[in-house]
Scaffold this motif. Structure first.
Motif, PDB file in Angstrom:
ATOM      1  N   ASP B  30      41.716  37.829 -68.098  1.00 22.89           N
ATOM      2  CA  ASP B  30      42.845  38.615 -67.714  1.00 22.89           C
ATOM      3  C   ASP B  30      42.527  40.253 -67.594  1.00 22.89           C
ATOM      4  O   ASP B  30      42.793  41.075 -66.623  1.00 22.89           O
ATOM      5  CB  ASP B  30      44.119  38.420 -68.322  1.00 22.89           C
ATOM      6  CG  ASP B  30      44.644  37.293 -67.625  1.00 22.89           C
ATOM      7  OD1 ASP B  30      45.537  36.474 -68.390  1.00 22.89           O
ATOM      8  OD2 ASP B  30      44.159  36.405 -66.558  1.00 22.89           O
ATOM      9  N   ALA B  31      41.883  40.526 -68.898  1.00 20.56           N
ATOM     10  CA  ALA B  31      41.702  41.905 -69.100  1.00 20.56           C
ATOM     11  C   ALA B  31      40.623  42.661 -68.170  1.00 20.56           C
ATOM     12  O   ALA B  31      40.711  43.514 -67.539  1.00 20.56           O
ATOM     13  CB  ALA B  31      41.130  42.342 -70.511  1.00 20.56           C
ATOM     14  N   GLN B  32      39.595  41.646 -67.989  1.00 23.04           N
ATOM     15  CA  GLN B  32      38.623  42.159 -67.103  1.00 23.04           C
ATOM     16  C   GLN B  32      38.993  42.231 -65.955  1.00 23.04           C
ATOM     17  O   GLN B  32      38.983  43.270 -64.986  1.00 23.04           O
ATOM     18  CB  GLN B  32      37.560  40.778 -67.062  1.00 23.04           C
ATOM     19  CG  GLN B  32      36.854  40.963 -68.502  1.00 23.04           C
ATOM     20  CD  GLN B  32      35.494  41.925 -68.404  1.00 23.04           C
ATOM     21  OE1 GLN B  32      35.504  42.781 -67.384  1.00 23.04           O
ATOM     22  NE2 GLN B  32      34.669  41.615 -69.236  1.00 23.04           N
ATOM     23  N   ALA B  33      39.884  41.385 -65.350  1.00 21.89           N
ATOM     24  CA  ALA B  33      40.615  41.393 -63.900  1.00 21.89           C
ATOM     25  C   ALA B  33      41.469  42.593 -63.753  1.00 21.89           C
ATOM     26  O   ALA B  33      41.327  43.359 -62.859  1.00 21.89           O
ATOM     27  CB  ALA B  33      41.122  40.032 -63.638  1.00 21.89           C
ATOM     28  N   SER B  34      42.363  42.806 -64.692  1.00 21.59           N
ATOM     29  CA  SER B  34      43.392  43.921 -64.435  1.00 21.59           C
ATOM     30  C   SER B  34      42.628  45.316 -64.625  1.00 21.59           C
ATOM     31  O   SER B  34      43.002  46.286 -63.797  1.00 21.59           O
ATOM     32  CB  SER B  34      44.452  43.796 -65.639  1.00 21.59           C
ATOM     33  OG  SER B  34      43.897  44.057 -66.746  1.00 21.59           O
ATOM     34  N   ASP B  35      41.698  45.468 -65.330  1.00 17.37           N
ATOM     35  CA  ASP B  35      41.069  46.745 -65.901  1.00 17.37           C
ATOM     36  C   ASP B  35      39.861  46.980 -64.537  1.00 17.37           C
ATOM     37  O   ASP B  35      39.534  48.087 -64.615  1.00 17.37           O
ATOM     38  CB  ASP B  35      40.835  47.097 -67.073  1.00 17.37           C
ATOM     39  CG  ASP B  35      39.580  46.859 -67.863  1.00 17.37           C
ATOM     40  OD1 ASP B  35      38.604  47.225 -66.868  1.00 17.37           O
ATOM     41  OD2 ASP B  35      39.386  45.935 -68.787  1.00 17.37           O
ATOM     42  N   ASN B  36      39.465  45.808 -64.477  1.00 17.96           N
ATOM     43  CA  ASN B  36      38.553  45.745 -63.135  1.00 17.96           C
ATOM     44  C   ASN B  36      37.247  46.785 -63.617  1.00 17.96           C
ATOM     45  O   ASN B  36      37.075  47.636 -62.745  1.00 17.96           O
ATOM     46  CB  ASN B  36      39.207  46.080 -61.904  1.00 17.96           C
ATOM     47  CG  ASN B  36      38.221  45.956 -60.518  1.00 17.96           C
ATOM     48  OD1 ASN B  36      37.363  44.942 -60.767  1.00 17.96           O
ATOM     49  ND2 ASN B  36      38.410  46.527 -59.603  1.00 17.96           N
ATOM     50  N   ASN B  37      36.838  46.576 -64.589  1.00 17.54           N
ATOM     51  CA  ASN B  37      36.054  47.598 -65.076  1.00 17.54           C
ATOM     52  C   ASN B  37      34.693  46.912 -65.218  1.00 17.54           C
ATOM     53  O   ASN B  37      34.149  46.258 -66.127  1.00 17.54           O
ATOM     54  CB  ASN B  37      36.263  48.141 -66.601  1.00 17.54           C
ATOM     55  CG  ASN B  37      35.574  49.426 -66.921  1.00 17.54           C
ATOM     56  OD1 ASN B  37      34.634  49.808 -66.223  1.00 17.54           O
ATOM     57  ND2 ASN B  37      36.268  50.323 -67.737  1.00 17.54           N
ATOM     58  N   LEU B 194      35.163  59.804 -65.196  1.00 13.37           N
ATOM     59  CA  LEU B 194      34.709  59.400 -66.607  1.00 13.37           C
ATOM     60  C   LEU B 194      35.724  59.333 -67.503  1.00 13.37           C
ATOM     61  O   LEU B 194      35.804  58.270 -68.446  1.00 13.37           O
ATOM     62  CB  LEU B 194      33.820  60.746 -67.134  1.00 13.37           C
ATOM     63  CG  LEU B 194      32.151  60.874 -66.453  1.00 13.37           C
ATOM     64  CD1 LEU B 194      31.625  62.162 -66.885  1.00 13.37           C
ATOM     65  CD2 LEU B 194      31.280  59.663 -67.126  1.00 13.37           C
ATOM     66  N   LEU B 195      36.694  60.342 -67.320  1.00  4.94           N
ATOM     67  CA  LEU B 195      38.082  60.101 -68.300  1.00  4.94           C
ATOM     68  C   LEU B 195      38.792  58.646 -68.141  1.00  4.94           C
ATOM     69  O   LEU B 195      38.888  58.052 -69.071  1.00  4.94           O
ATOM     70  CB  LEU B 195      39.020  61.314 -67.794  1.00  4.94           C
ATOM     71  CG  LEU B 195      40.076  61.559 -68.708  1.00  4.94           C
ATOM     72  CD1 LEU B 195      39.922  61.819 -70.019  1.00  4.94           C
ATOM     73  CD2 LEU B 195      41.112  62.377 -68.172  1.00  4.94           C
ATOM     74  N   GLN B 196      38.830  58.550 -66.793  1.00  3.59           N
ATOM     75  CA  GLN B 196      39.790  57.252 -66.400  1.00  3.59           C
ATOM     76  C   GLN B 196      38.951  56.015 -66.942  1.00  3.59           C
ATOM     77  O   GLN B 196      39.603  55.080 -67.534  1.00  3.59           O
ATOM     78  CB  GLN B 196      39.943  57.206 -65.144  1.00  3.59           C
ATOM     79  CG  GLN B 196      41.256  57.900 -64.720  1.00  3.59           C
ATOM     80  CD  GLN B 196      41.300  58.316 -63.244  1.00  3.59           C
ATOM     81  OE1 GLN B 196      40.920  57.324 -62.437  1.00  3.59           O
ATOM     82  NE2 GLN B 196      42.158  59.236 -62.791  1.00  3.59           N
ATOM     83  N   GLN B 197      37.791  56.160 -66.688  1.00  7.08           N
ATOM     84  CA  GLN B 197      36.882  54.640 -67.275  1.00  7.08           C
ATOM     85  C   GLN B 197      36.949  54.572 -68.885  1.00  7.08           C
ATOM     86  O   GLN B 197      36.853  53.678 -69.441  1.00  7.08           O
ATOM     87  CB  GLN B 197      35.513  54.914 -66.753  1.00  7.08           C
ATOM     88  CG  GLN B 197      35.316  54.490 -65.314  1.00  7.08           C
ATOM     89  CD  GLN B 197      34.011  54.804 -64.657  1.00  7.08           C
ATOM     90  OE1 GLN B 197      33.491  55.919 -64.749  1.00  7.08           O
ATOM     91  NE2 GLN B 197      33.296  53.756 -64.632  1.00  7.08           N
ATOM     92  N   LEU B 201      38.565  51.673 -70.850  1.00  8.35           N
ATOM     93  CA  LEU B 201      37.646  50.903 -72.072  1.00  8.35           C
ATOM     94  C   LEU B 201      38.082  50.824 -73.369  1.00  8.35           C
ATOM     95  O   LEU B 201      38.425  49.791 -73.859  1.00  8.35           O
ATOM     96  CB  LEU B 201      36.294  51.546 -72.118  1.00  8.35           C
ATOM     97  CG  LEU B 201      35.268  51.378 -70.975  1.00  8.35           C
ATOM     98  CD1 LEU B 201      33.999  52.163 -71.132  1.00  8.35           C
ATOM     99  CD2 LEU B 201      34.743  50.007 -70.741  1.00  8.35           C
ATOM    100  N   ARG B 202      38.615  51.981 -73.888  1.00  5.24           N
ATOM    101  CA  ARG B 202      39.415  52.269 -75.285  1.00  5.24           C
ATOM    102  C   ARG B 202      40.697  51.272 -75.310  1.00  5.24           C
ATOM    103  O   ARG B 202      40.888  50.364 -76.207  1.00  5.24           O
ATOM    104  CB  ARG B 202      40.010  53.462 -75.497  1.00  5.24           C
ATOM    105  CG  ARG B 202      38.688  54.285 -75.754  1.00  5.24           C
ATOM    106  CD  ARG B 202      39.265  55.807 -76.180  1.00  5.24           C
ATOM    107  NE  ARG B 202      40.028  55.852 -77.282  1.00  5.24           N
ATOM    108  CZ  ARG B 202      39.897  56.434 -78.433  1.00  5.24           C
ATOM    109  NH1 ARG B 202      38.803  56.995 -78.556  1.00  5.24           N
ATOM    110  NH2 ARG B 202      40.785  56.169 -79.344  1.00  5.24           N
ATOM    111  N   GLN B 203      41.581  51.194 -74.201  1.00  2.75           N
ATOM    112  CA  GLN B 203      42.455  50.425 -74.165  1.00  2.75           C
ATOM    113  C   GLN B 203      42.374  48.868 -74.112  1.00  2.75           C
ATOM    114  O   GLN B 203      43.301  48.126 -74.744  1.00  2.75           O
ATOM    115  CB  GLN B 203      43.132  50.862 -72.708  1.00  2.75           C
ATOM    116  CG  GLN B 203      44.627  51.026 -73.004  1.00  2.75           C
ATOM    117  CD  GLN B 203      45.313  51.983 -71.864  1.00  2.75           C
ATOM    118  OE1 GLN B 203      45.063  51.475 -70.594  1.00  2.75           O
ATOM    119  NE2 GLN B 203      45.915  53.077 -72.316  1.00  2.75           N
TER     120      GLN B 203
END
Ligand SMILES: [Cu+2]
Lengths: 158, 211
Positions: B30-37, B194-197, B201-203
């Motif tokens: 879920d985390a992967q999908a929602s943050d789509n990172n 960079l800031l958003q990414q 990641l931290r979140q």
């Protein structure tokens, strides 16, 4: 040959040179020119600009010179084999109505070995020579950094 | 002789991966999908010991990465385009971090050009971009120990005209406070991205509740 005769033989060449210069200034346009201030210890600077060809002729950029640098080259930053590297470009062909953008992370002017350190606020004068004896002068203001040009450009285009 | 061992190791890593997937289960997906990172590694890789010399005269090793998020970039000071561009974007990004986040974030520029760069010359160089930035370098062998662990590369050469050629990975590497290679932010780098990414990641660190 006396002085007048000598001068007379030069006239056609002078006229030709003037014609080329005038034509080039009309056909070609440069904007957004700037150079990044070199951080301490770096003996190279990168310059950026956009070059437009408004004519129906093809122009080939073959040489760059600045009295303030020992050497000026055209480089392209490229990702190859998982690494970023700078490739020397020997010429840039500008087709009819074409434009070329030199920008961070892409093609750039490699300003090598400044004769004197150039800090933000300084100006670099550069001569761009094209095949067919056409040349153009441009002044690049030295700036500390131009953060996120990419994003600025997008806003301008809207 | 070596074949059976390889096979054994292969099946062992499959088992470990399966174990990790089972352990993380649904929330991770879920985390992967929602943050789509896509920058984030599926499994963070713990770093083993390495030893470089930092621009402040202290060694740069595993110990120094503990307890802080690290944004690390490989480059060299004679690089006129990609390196200063990335470092100024990183400096802009650093300036946008809240003081609390800045306190547990460190920015490290590792020079892979030990022929020309020294910890001393790097000090002045990195501080030009941000006084809090750290520079570091070491011998080719010492550099390789870290570079390899971060799935990165560098190569040193000389042109026919005698000019030094340095090629290097251009991604910004993210190392988490447990000294694990955590994410890889690909070039081109822009401060806002960079800031958003980084904040994303931290979140989504496992164990941190998602607001
Ligand atoms: Cu270059």
């Amino acid at each position: 040959m006396n002085l007048y005769q000598r001068l007379a033989t030069l006239i056609p060449f002078l006229l030709l040179a003037c014609a080329n210069l005038a034509q080039a200034t009309e056909d070609l346009e440069i904007h957004d020119a700037w150079a990044r201030e070199a951080p301490p210890g770096a003996a190279v600077m990168a310059g950026y600009l956009t070059l437009h060809n408004h004519s129906s002729e093809t122009y080939t950029l073959t040489n760059l010179q600045s009295p303030q640098f020992e050497k000026v080259e055209i480089h392209r930053t490229e990702e190859r084999d998982g690494m970023t590297q700078m490739i020397k470009v020997s010429q840039v062909i500008l087709g009819p109505k074409d434009s070329v953008r030199f920008q961070p992370g892409g093609m750039h002017l490699m300003l090598m070995k400044p004769k004197k350190p150039l800090k933000a606020g300084a100006k670099i004068s550069l001569t761009l020579s094209f095949s067919g004896e056409t040349s153009m002068q441009v002044t690049l203001p030295v700036k500390k950094a131009e953060a996120s040009i990419h994003h600025d450009m997008q806003t301008h285009m809207h | 002789m070596s074949k059976p061992i390889k096979l054994f190791l292969g099946s062992l890593s499959v088992l470990l991966l399966l174990g990790a997937a089972l352990y993380l289960g649904e929330p991770e997906a879920d985390a992967q999908a929602s943050d789509n990172n896509p920058a984030k590694l599926a499994t963070p890789k713990p770093l083993s010991e390495f030893q470089l010399m930092a621009s402040d005269g202290r060694p740069l090793n595993r110990d120094r990465l503990k307890g802080k998020w690290t944004l690390l970039f490989f480059g060299y000071t004679h690089c006129p385009d990609v390196c200063p561009t990335t470092l100024s974007e990183l400096a802009t990004m650093a300036g946008q971090l809240t003081p609390e986040i800045h306190k547990d974030t460190q920015f490290i520029f590792v020079s892979v050009d030990p022929r020309r760069d020294t910890p001393q010359s790097l000090a002045e160089y990195v501080q030009y971009f941000d006084p809090r930035f750290i520079g570091a370098t070491g011998s080719i062998e010492e550099l390789a120990v870290l570079v390899r662990q971060l799935d990165s590369k560098f190569s040193l050469g000389t042109s026919p005209l005698g000019e030094a050629i340095v090629n290097h990975s251009s991604a910004v590497m993210v190392i988490d406070p447990q000294v694990r290679y955590y994410a890889r932010l690909s070039a081109p780098h822009y401060a806002e991205d960079l800031l958003q990414q980084y904040l994303a990641l931290r979140q989504h660190t496992p164990g941190t509740p998602i607001p």
